[in-house]
Design an enzyme around this catalytic site. Structure first.
Site: not given
Length: 760
Positions: A484, A554
């Protein structure tokens, strides 16, 4: 005429013709001035005439390079790799500052070389796996005013309607001066028309990959990122589509940058309706010191040209990335269907809770359990611990190996989340090395998500983070990493770099990221990595070189994902688009959608789940088990078949798409309904790319993922008449009133299978 399989060179006229069965790319060296002029890029020309009739040289107002010659104005010539100011006032592809402070260059043709295969660019992402299918032409130009050389690289392969381009700047080892490269784009393409629309992908966090299409105008239009990453806001991919082009027909040029850092994609239309497309590293805060004996290599740009619309362009990119960019270890392998604990637990978990999730996951047929953020340091929120990659013994008192062993004993693989590029101030790493944080030590350094960016331009930093990660990876068998990256670079300054090198920071940073990826791949060859950047903040072709799939957003809402995944498919194959089924009400938008629809959207990507599976009803668990079994059955088709967009969610309430494999004759079609209309018209869905004379069995797939009664139909009927959604109730009117009512957020799948024609 000297001939290779893919590249012809007319040495008399110094004309270069790159070609395969689909395309021709034609340019020449201009006599007397030694510049490169573009003749043509488009559908294949078998034998282009090279007797001079392609030269366009009318006298126009402007400055001319040669005294007494009125047709040597570069402003009136379509060039291969232009520079600003030397009789051309359009935007250039490069700029160099000389020791005197001027930027006057005079690169002229010197030589050419043809070599098999793709160039090896080291850790910079590049096309590969093409020794027998690709050929590269390298043109060398030399600067009359300095010891600098410029090489332009062109690669073509046998199967794709693509040209791969990049550039290399070199300062001679015998040079006595340093030159500053202040702009170095990868490719330029001058087109003899302005009748195009610019298509690009824009967005923000949780709404990435939104398609925008607008006509070109006289002047400059650009998209870019100066955030240190390719960004949620813009993607390093653009297309120029003829004004009459759509998904199925018309000329389209596509351009994709194999790079994950700052970029600029620019289109400029001049006063003579010539369109200049250029793409490469953003020149904002970019300066590279070309010291004696050093070179600078630009990232590769992939340029496509098709006459079969946007889908035709996408098919070329998809096929090329699968065959020549994504690591072969993962390109055609079945992807593990995973469950990620993030939306199930966020930071609130312990070993017991994780094993409960994993046990349920194994029971429904999942393959991989991923432990997301919160397993390290004292990470109970996003306020700290980044850079302290040691196990949190409060949450996992028996340690990570104990948990991983238990997961493996369930028959699941294990994955782990890292955010290796970031640092928190509460960590031992920061206390020992505050100078490893990007930012000027005497000026304000802003935070993002309570975190700071590590200086990956410093090799020591990359090595230190690798050693922390490697210690975890060596301690137990980890099969997968979710990498990430949750903030951009601001106040760009490296305490490691010298003052005159600060303009190199952004590029050196992303090269440090690539180096860490490379170290992990070399040290742990069985480890698969999924890239992520707060969702789609670094979703680009450069990342695909190291990570075969990327978390697209997301936003896990199925209806939002229709747009996100549709947009992403313009330039990226389904096997690169990570997509999950999540809980409802959705955590990003609060929408409640059927579990079937959530699955029917997520399966067109790398399928997975992100919800608390222990809270589902038995009926929902049965449905999930059926979804997983169906996706495993269809996965090879989904990830390697030809994906075609049929109806856009950006313009229709009823979007649709298909995957079809011509070799096997297998297909899967998905049709969606966003909102249920009252008293709707009849609906038909026309398929694309089938074999007209081929007989097919078309079967509706019910809510249990079982095939209904097949209908025998030919390809030409499916492509012209289409799939008929309505039914004939003329002899059974009572059934009409008892039928299941249509509803919001609905989905319908159809299976297609080629069969022998019983009438043949």
């Amino acid at each position: 005429m000297q001939t290779t399989d893919l590249i012809q060179v007319d040495q008399q006229h110094l004309v270069f013709h790159l070609h395969n069965d689909k395309i021709s790319y034609l340019f020449r060296v201009i006599p007397k001035i030694g510049q490169l002029e573009n003749y043509y890029y488009g559908p294949r020309i078998q034998q282009p005439s090279l007797d001079g009739h392609l030269n366009e040289r009318e006298i126009r107002p402007g400055n001319n390079l040669l005294t007494g010659n009125y047709t040597t104005s570069l402003e009136a010539i379509r060039q291969e790799y232009p520079v600003f100011g030397t009789t051309d006032f359009r935007q250039g592809a490069y700029a160099i500052r000389y020791p005197d402070g001027d930027e006057i260059t005079a690169f002229k043709y010197s030589s050419y070389q043809v070599t098999p295969g793709y160039p090896d660019l080291g850790e910079l992402p590049h096309a590969r796996y093409g020794d027998e299918t690709a050929t590269t032409l390298t043109i060398t130009l030399r600067d009359e005013n300095s010891p600098l050389t410029l090489q332009l690289h062109y690669t073509i392969n046998t199967t794709n309607a693509l040209i791969i381009r990049s550039s290399t700047f070199t300062n001679s080892p015998q040079s006595k001066a340093t030159y500053q490269l202040t702009k170095a784009l990868s490719a330029n393409l001058d087109l003899p028309s302005a009748d195009y629309d610019l298509i690009h992908l824009h967005g923000a966090w949780a709404k990435e990959m939104q398609i925008q299409r607008q006509p070109l105008m006289v002047g400059r239009m650009s998209i870019d990122s100066d955030r240190g990453a390719s960004s949620h806001q813009h993607n390093p991919f653009i297309a120029l589509a003829a004004t009459n082009a759509d998904e199925q027909q018309g000329q389209v040029y596509g351009a994709a940058l194999l790079y994950s850092g700052n970029f600029l994609a620019q289109v400029e239309v001049d006063n003579y309706a010539v369109t200049r497309l250029s793409l490469g590293i953003s020149p904002t805060q970019f300066t590279w010191q070309l010291t004696p004996g050093t070179s600078f290599q630009t990232p590769e740009v992939v340029l496509s040209c098709t006459t079969t619309g946007l889908n035709g362009m996408s098919h070329e990119f998809h096929d090329f990335y699968r065959r020549h960019l994504i690591d072969r270890r993962w390109a055609d392998q079945p992807k593990p269907i995973l469950i990620n604990n993030w939306e199930a637990t966020y930071f609130d978990f312990n070993e017991t809770k994780l094993l409960q999730l994993a046990t349920k996951a194994q029971a429904v047929g999942l393959d991989l359990f991923v432990l997301d953020d919160g397993w390290f340091g004292r990470r109970d929120s996003d306020n700290g611990s980044l850079g302290n990659w040691t196990v949190d013994r409060h949450k996992l008192p028996a340690g990570l190996p104990h948990l991983v062993t238990a997961i493996h004993q369930l028959g699941l693989k294990f994955g782990l989340w890292f955010e290796p590029e970031m640092i928190s101030t509460d960590t031992p790493l920061f206390q020992a090395h505050p100078e490893w944080r990007l930012g000027h030590p005497d000026k304000n350094i802003s935070h993002g998500r309570n975190q700071y960016v590590l200086d990956f331009s410093n090799p020591q930093v990359v090595t230190a983070i690798f050693e922390q990660m490697a210690a975890i990876l060596r301690s137990t068998k980890i099969d997968y990493i979710k990498w990430d990256m949750n903030r951009y670079i601001s106040e760009a300054f490296s305490p490691y770099l010298a003052a005159q090198q600060q303009g190199e920071l952004y590029h050196r940073y992303i090269m440090g990221v690539y180096h860490l990826y490379g170290l992990l791949a070399q040290s742990f060859p069985e480890l698969m990595i999924e890239s992520c950047a707060g969702g789609g903040g670094r979703f680009d072709a450069g990342m695909l070189y190291y990570a075969p799939q990327a978390w697209a957003s997301d936003d896990t809402d199925a209806i939002e994902r229709l747009k996100i995944q549709y947009g992403a498919s313009l330039g990226y194959p389904l096997q690169a688009i990570s997509s999950h089924v999540s809980a409802v009400p959705n955590h990003q938008v609060g929408r409640v959608t059927p579990l079937q629809t959530r699955g029917d959207v997520a399966m067109f990507g790398t399928f997975g789940y992100e919800l608390d599976i222990t809270k589902l009803s038995e009926a929902e668990l049965v449905q999930i088990k059926r979804q997983i079994a169906f996706v495993k059955q269809q996965q090879h088709l989904l990830l390697t078949g030809e994906f075609t967009r049929l109806v856009s969610p950006f313009t229709s309430n009823q979007p649709a798409w298909q995957v079809y494999d011509r070799q096997s004759g297998q297909g899967l079609i998905a049709a969606y309904q966003i909102l249920s209309p009252a008293n709707p018209p009849y609906r038909r869905l026309r398929l694309q790319g089938l074999v007209p004379e081929q007989a097919y069995q078309l079967s509706r797939i019910d809510a249990h993922y079982q095939l209904g009664q097949p209908l025998l139909v030919h390809g030409d009927e499916l492509m012209n008449l289409g799939i008929i959604f309505s039914e004939d109730y003329s002899e059974r009117p009572a059934d009409y009133w008892d039928r299941p009512q249509p509803h919001d957020f609905a989905s319908q799948l159809f299976a297609l299978r080629a069969v022998a024609d019983p009438q043949a």
